[in-house]
Design an enzyme around this catalytic site. Sequence first.
Site, PDB file in Angstrom:
ATOM      1  N   SER A  22       0.831  -1.202   0.000  1.00 59.86           N
ATOM      2  CA  SER A  22       0.000   0.000   0.000  1.00 59.86           C
ATOM      3  C   SER A  22       0.865   1.250   0.000  1.00 59.86           C
ATOM      4  O   SER A  22       1.935   1.282   0.602  1.00 59.86           O
ATOM      5  CB  SER A  22      -0.926   0.021   1.217  1.00 59.86           C
ATOM      6  OG  SER A  22      -1.704   1.215   1.219  1.00 59.86           O
ATOM      7  N   LYS A  39      -4.493  -6.815   3.425  1.00 59.19           N
ATOM      8  CA  LYS A  39      -4.495  -5.729   2.420  1.00 59.19           C
ATOM      9  C   LYS A  39      -5.900  -5.504   1.884  1.00 59.19           C
ATOM     10  O   LYS A  39      -6.310  -4.362   1.635  1.00 59.19           O
ATOM     11  CB  LYS A  39      -3.543  -6.081   1.276  1.00 59.19           C
ATOM     12  CG  LYS A  39      -3.516  -5.044   0.124  1.00 59.19           C
ATOM     13  CD  LYS A  39      -3.256  -3.637   0.627  1.00 59.19           C
ATOM     14  CE  LYS A  39      -2.886  -2.650  -0.468  1.00 59.19           C
ATOM     15  NZ  LYS A  39      -3.704  -2.643  -1.658  1.00 59.19           N
ATOM     16  N   HIS A  41      -7.643  -3.555   4.506  1.00 56.71           N
ATOM     17  CA  HIS A  41      -7.055  -2.208   4.434  1.00 56.71           C
ATOM     18  C   HIS A  41      -7.781  -1.394   3.370  1.00 56.71           C
ATOM     19  O   HIS A  41      -8.178  -0.246   3.602  1.00 56.71           O
ATOM     20  CB  HIS A  41      -5.564  -2.329   4.103  1.00 56.71           C
ATOM     21  CG  HIS A  41      -4.909  -1.060   3.634  1.00 56.71           C
ATOM     22  ND1 HIS A  41      -5.131  -0.537   2.374  1.00 56.71           N
ATOM     23  CD2 HIS A  41      -4.034  -0.215   4.246  1.00 56.71           C
ATOM     24  CE1 HIS A  41      -4.430   0.565   2.231  1.00 56.71           C
ATOM     25  NE2 HIS A  41      -3.751   0.789   3.349  1.00 56.71           N
ATOM     26  N   ASN A  42      -7.978  -1.982   2.196  1.00 60.71           N
ATOM     27  CA  ASN A  42      -8.649  -1.264   1.117  1.00 60.71           C
ATOM     28  C   ASN A  42     -10.117  -1.010   1.432  1.00 60.71           C
ATOM     29  O   ASN A  42     -10.686   0.011   1.037  1.00 60.71           O
ATOM     30  CB  ASN A  42      -8.514  -2.041  -0.193  1.00 60.71           C
ATOM     31  CG  ASN A  42      -7.114  -1.951  -0.770  1.00 60.71           C
ATOM     32  OD1 ASN A  42      -6.175  -1.557  -0.087  1.00 60.71           O
ATOM     33  ND2 ASN A  42      -6.962  -2.329  -2.017  1.00 60.71           N
ATOM     34  N   GLU A  52     -10.183   1.860   3.600  1.00 65.47           N
ATOM     35  CA  GLU A  52      -9.896   3.006   2.731  1.00 65.47           C
ATOM     36  C   GLU A  52     -11.178   3.502   2.058  1.00 65.47           C
ATOM     37  O   GLU A  52     -11.430   4.716   1.995  1.00 65.47           O
ATOM     38  CB  GLU A  52      -8.870   2.576   1.681  1.00 65.47           C
ATOM     39  CG  GLU A  52      -8.456   3.618   0.678  1.00 65.47           C
ATOM     40  CD  GLU A  52      -7.501   3.032  -0.343  1.00 65.47           C
ATOM     41  OE1 GLU A  52      -7.806   3.129  -1.552  1.00 65.47           O
ATOM     42  OE2 GLU A  52      -6.470   2.453   0.063  1.00 65.47           O
TER      43      GLU A  52
END
Length: 464
Positions: free
Chosen positions: A130, A183, A186-187, A190
């Site tokens: 990232s 990840k 995480h997105n 986001e």
Amino acid sequence: MSLCDVGLIGLAVMGENLAKNFASNNFQVAVYNRTGEVTKQFIAKNSSLSKRLVPCFDLKEFVVQLKTPRKIIIMVKAGEAVDKVIDGLLPYLEKEDIIIDGGNSFYRDTNRRFKFLLDKSLHYVGMGVSGGEKGALLGPSLMPGGSQTVILQILPMLQKVAAKKPSPCVYYMGSEGAGHFVKMVHNGIEYAEMQIIAEVYDLFRKIYNYDNEKIASIFQEFQISDLNSYLLGITINILKRKDEKSGEFLVDLIVDEAQGKGTGKWTIMESMEYGTPVPSIYGAYSARNISAQGDLRKQISTIYNKKIIPKIPSENLFDIVKDAMRASKILSYTQGLNLIAEASRVNEWKTNLSDVISSWRDGCIIRCAMLDQMITALSQNSNLLLTKEFSGKLKDVIIPLKQTLFLGLESGVATPAMSGACWYLEYFSKTNMPTNLIQAQRDYFGAHTYRRIDQDGVFHTIWE
């Protein structure tokens, strides 16, 4: 020429910048792209690094250039392209070689590839990356998953190219596909964070008629608090930017249709699989999907659109909205971390949530000031809602969150991510939910049975 320390396949923006990052950190890097012309152009425009970049034009030549055990980073589009690269490499690899997938692969695909290659005595690391193109070049957040022994072997190399605030932002995420799962979430966070900022922006411009400079100045005030974040910082820059030709604010000239690459959808799908709700992320994802249907929205707006009645700001309006953002932010991170924790439990990944947060402190898109507090809080409890630090914060800001949602409802401004955050806390903080009625309904039409609060056992009623 000496053999290369690492090889990188895929020279799109992220792969190109990651290769330059390795080379800038004194690694000898072999590079390969399916289209040879791309490789040639890459070498030509990076002549200052040419001594540490070795161009290769077929996979056999590429593999031969690498020290053993070979360390090969794949930066190609998720899905079939990754499998094709692996198939192309297999004839030339030797036992104990390591393939590192740095793309946004679906973690279940990573699980499959991990097992497939392990049977061939090869190692597969699914690594979340990232930070966007700038992060890839100057120092990304790295989230590797796979065999802990293998990741400890490559960790010194990764630490040199990772972001370093306050220490290298790369930690072991767990076995098999844990890195790509982290990840993915995480997105998802986001998505929620971007939507929350967009909703506050919408409230200010539509209800209070604030222009972009005024909103940017408000966000600048928010930025010198615990709301400080990379995403809020770039939003301030976006709001100030003017179009060179027209002189108008550039953001006002951008079509209101947001896109995504799939990780937000995967996060929601997996939240359902693991029974761990992420309503803020779902609200943000739904908002993007609706935004993409521009023509349909125009048709519907002619029927239902109504004039928004401007509200006169109260003296403490900014504090209320600031607290609403704070509540939504805490709750969106809580949703994501709880999903990671549940997936880790089910899959026996042994993912350390403090290490997850530590890997996000710098380099990544969702880095923010609150992360250090979260690391401390997670040492008390793996659920932020149960920690002294964040339960105290939420008690202070839940009323402002509700006030902000009321403001949006009264004025016709949609707030799906903040609304999702609010009901997430409301449901989790209630001991007397209306789901007793839902279970009764299920028993009524499907004989699904129910449990009672006053008796042990399972019951079914003939309701008619």
